[in-house]
Structures are given as structure tokens and as C-alpha cells.
Design an enzyme around this catalytic site. Structure first.
Site, mmCIF file in Angstrom:
data_model
loop_
_atom_site.group_PDB
_atom_site.id
_atom_site.type_symbol
_atom_site.label_atom_id
_atom_site.label_comp_id
_atom_site.label_asym_id
_atom_site.label_seq_id
_atom_site.Cartn_x
_atom_site.Cartn_y
_atom_site.Cartn_z
ATOM 1 N N ASP A 43 -1.852 -0.712 3.423
ATOM 2 C CA ASP A 43 -2.185 -1.710 4.433
ATOM 3 C C ASP A 43 -3.013 -2.811 3.773
ATOM 4 O OD1 ASP A 43 -2.245 -2.802 6.987
ATOM 5 O OD2 ASP A 43 -4.113 -1.801 7.504
ATOM 6 N N HIS A 58 3.235 -8.659 -0.013
ATOM 7 C CA HIS A 58 4.162 -7.532 0.096
ATOM 8 C C HIS A 58 4.733 -7.155 -1.270
ATOM 9 C CE1 HIS A 58 3.791 -7.477 4.352
ATOM 10 N NE2 HIS A 58 4.419 -8.616 4.565
ATOM 11 N N LEU A 73 9.584 14.318 -8.910
ATOM 12 C CA LEU A 73 8.825 13.795 -7.780
ATOM 13 C C LEU A 73 9.759 13.388 -6.641
ATOM 14 C CD1 LEU A 73 6.012 12.848 -6.690
ATOM 15 C CD2 LEU A 73 6.568 10.591 -7.648
#
Length: 261
Positions: free
Chosen positions: A39, A57, A149
Site C-alpha cells: 500500500d 505502481h 516458491l
């Protein structure tokens, strides 16, 4: 609220502090599944004077790639990233959303080339622009057999919607078998709902991290995080440092998990 240490930069003091944190973590429990709510990307871009928030972003996406490498190095096995909520699809302006779609597609493509990583989309693909939905499908298929992962990309995701979709799936499956509503009501269990979530078959997150100082779930992994630990970082998403992450893992290892008791 947990605040980031004052040490700045990547100099000698930073490296010493990072090494100390790693040594402390070695004696503690490392979470199996970490969920990250990045955030503050838009605030970061505005504070630095960028003309569009897409710079934030992009910086946030680059940070998430870095974050995933930190997790992989520590032996964390599953990471869920909250990239685009269902609400974002209708609340963000058209240009920002267009930029986000491109950024998310680029990130997914980049992650799919990390050796051994498996990338999975969690969310409603049917509401995404066709080009992004196609990109996420391609990446998921390309990495399906990988055993390293496991990365969940929450895109067009909402926790309440996920639970609704799970219940609908259960009802449809039960109906196909010719069962009655009464039988379904009697047999329905939390475990059954969990199996039909987007993350079905995966362990629930042990630790949920959120950047930018905000302390709310924002409809992320509502069902799965029932017994998760939470850690809130003051740093805006693109400013997250490895020491912030290591402090979160150290803090998790110090907690006495009670699982609702």
C-alpha cells in the site's frame, strides 16, 4: 504500530543491522505462508512529484519482485500478493487502471521466469480485461509444474466474493450429485468451504504484512487470515527495505500463536 528503524541507505551500518536480524531469525520460526498488502504506491508517486501515479505502481511492482526474493532466501514457501482488488476495477480512473493492467501483466511475466517459482492467479478472471486474463493464464500454465516458491497474485480479488464463489461451487457440486439442500446444510463444514476457495489446498497465511501504516484488511484473505498474525509497516510500498521485512519475520518468531484461544 511497528515503525521502521531509522538506519537509512545500504552502507556498513545497514549491512551490520541486516546481518544481526538474520542471525536472530535463525533461532526463530519462519512463517510458511506470508501475505503482503503493498500500500502507498500512489502517495509515494505524489510525494516525489510524479505527474502520474503509474510511477508509484511500477515502483511497487519492482519492490514486490524484490520482496519475493527476500522470502525465497529465507525459505518461506508461499507468498500471496494483493495487487488489484475487485473494487479497484470500478473505482480507479480509466488511465490508472490501464497502466495497472500493463504493470501487473509485466510483473507476472517476469516472475514466471524465476527458476522454480510457481505463479498462480487468485481472483475472478472473468471480470478482467481479456489480455490480462490471458497473460495470467499463460503464466500459471507455464509454471504449473514448478515446486519452488509458490506465488499467489491476487488480481480482481475480494475476500467476500471469494467466499461467495466457494459456497456457489459447493452448491453446484452437491446439486450435480443429486443431493438435497437439507443434506448440504447438514454436511457443510469450514474445511469444505476452505477447499473451494481460490487458495484451496494451500496453507493459510501465518503472517499478513501491510505497508504505509494502514491497519485494515481491505477484503484480503478474510477466510484464510482468521488465525494469522499481522504486522504493519510505516514505509510506503516502494520504500520497503529488507530490514523492515526481516523485522517482521523476527517479530513473528517471537509471538505466542494462540489460534483464536
Amino acid at each position: 504500530m511497528t515503525r521502521a528503524p531509522s538506519t537509512q541507505g545500504r552502507g556498513l551500518l545497514y549491512r551490520l543491522y541486516s546481518s544481526r536480524l538474520r542471525r536472530e531469525i535463525e533461532a526463530r520460526t519462519v512463517p510458511h505462508h506470508v501475505a503482503m498488502m503493498i500500500d502507498g504506491n500512489r502517495r509515494w508517486a505524489r510525494q516525489l512529484g510524479y505527474t502520474t501515479v503509474s510511477h508509484g505502481h511500477r515502483a511497487g511492482a519492482a519492490k514486490m519482485h524484490e520482496f519475493l526474493r527476500w522470502c525465497d532466501e529465507l525459505g518461506i514457501q508461499v507468498v500471496s500478493l494483493y495487487l488489484l482488488s475487485s473494487d479497484n476495477l470500478v473505482k480507479r480512473d480509466s488511465q490508472e487502471l490501464t497502466d495497472l493492467i500493463e504493470i501487473i501483466a509485466d510483473l507476472a511475466e517476469t516472475l514466471s521466469h524465476e527458476p522454480g517459482w510457481r505463479v498462480k492467479h487468485v481472483g475472478r478472471a472473468e471480470v478482467l480485461p481479456p489480455e490480462l486474463a490471458s497473460s495470467l493464464r499463460t503464466v500459471e500454465e507455464r509454471t504449473r509444474e514448478n515446486t519452488g516458491l509458490h506465488v499467489n497474485l491476487a488480481v480482481a480479488y475480494g475476500g467476500r466474493g471469494e467466499i461467495v464463489d466457494a459456497v456457489r461451487s459447493i452448491i453446484a457440486k452437491h446439486n450435480d450429485k443429486g443431493g438435497s439442500l437439507e443434506e448440504l446444510a447438514e454436511s457443510l463444514t469450514p474445511e469444505q468451504i476452505g477447499e473451494h476457495l481460490y487458495t484451496g489446498g494451500q496453507p493459510d497465511p501465518d503472517l499478513v504484512i501491510r505497508t504505509s501504516g494502514e491497519q485494515r484488511l481491505s477484503d484480503f484473505l478474510l477466510w484464510q487470515s482468521a488465525h494469522s498474525e499481522f504486522y504493519f509497516v510505516e514505509a510506503l510500498g516502494p520504500d520497503l527495505r529488507e530490514v523492515d521485512f526481516l523485522r517482521a519475520i523476527r517479530d513473528f518468531g517471537d509471538r505466542d500463536r494462540r489460534f483464536g484461544s
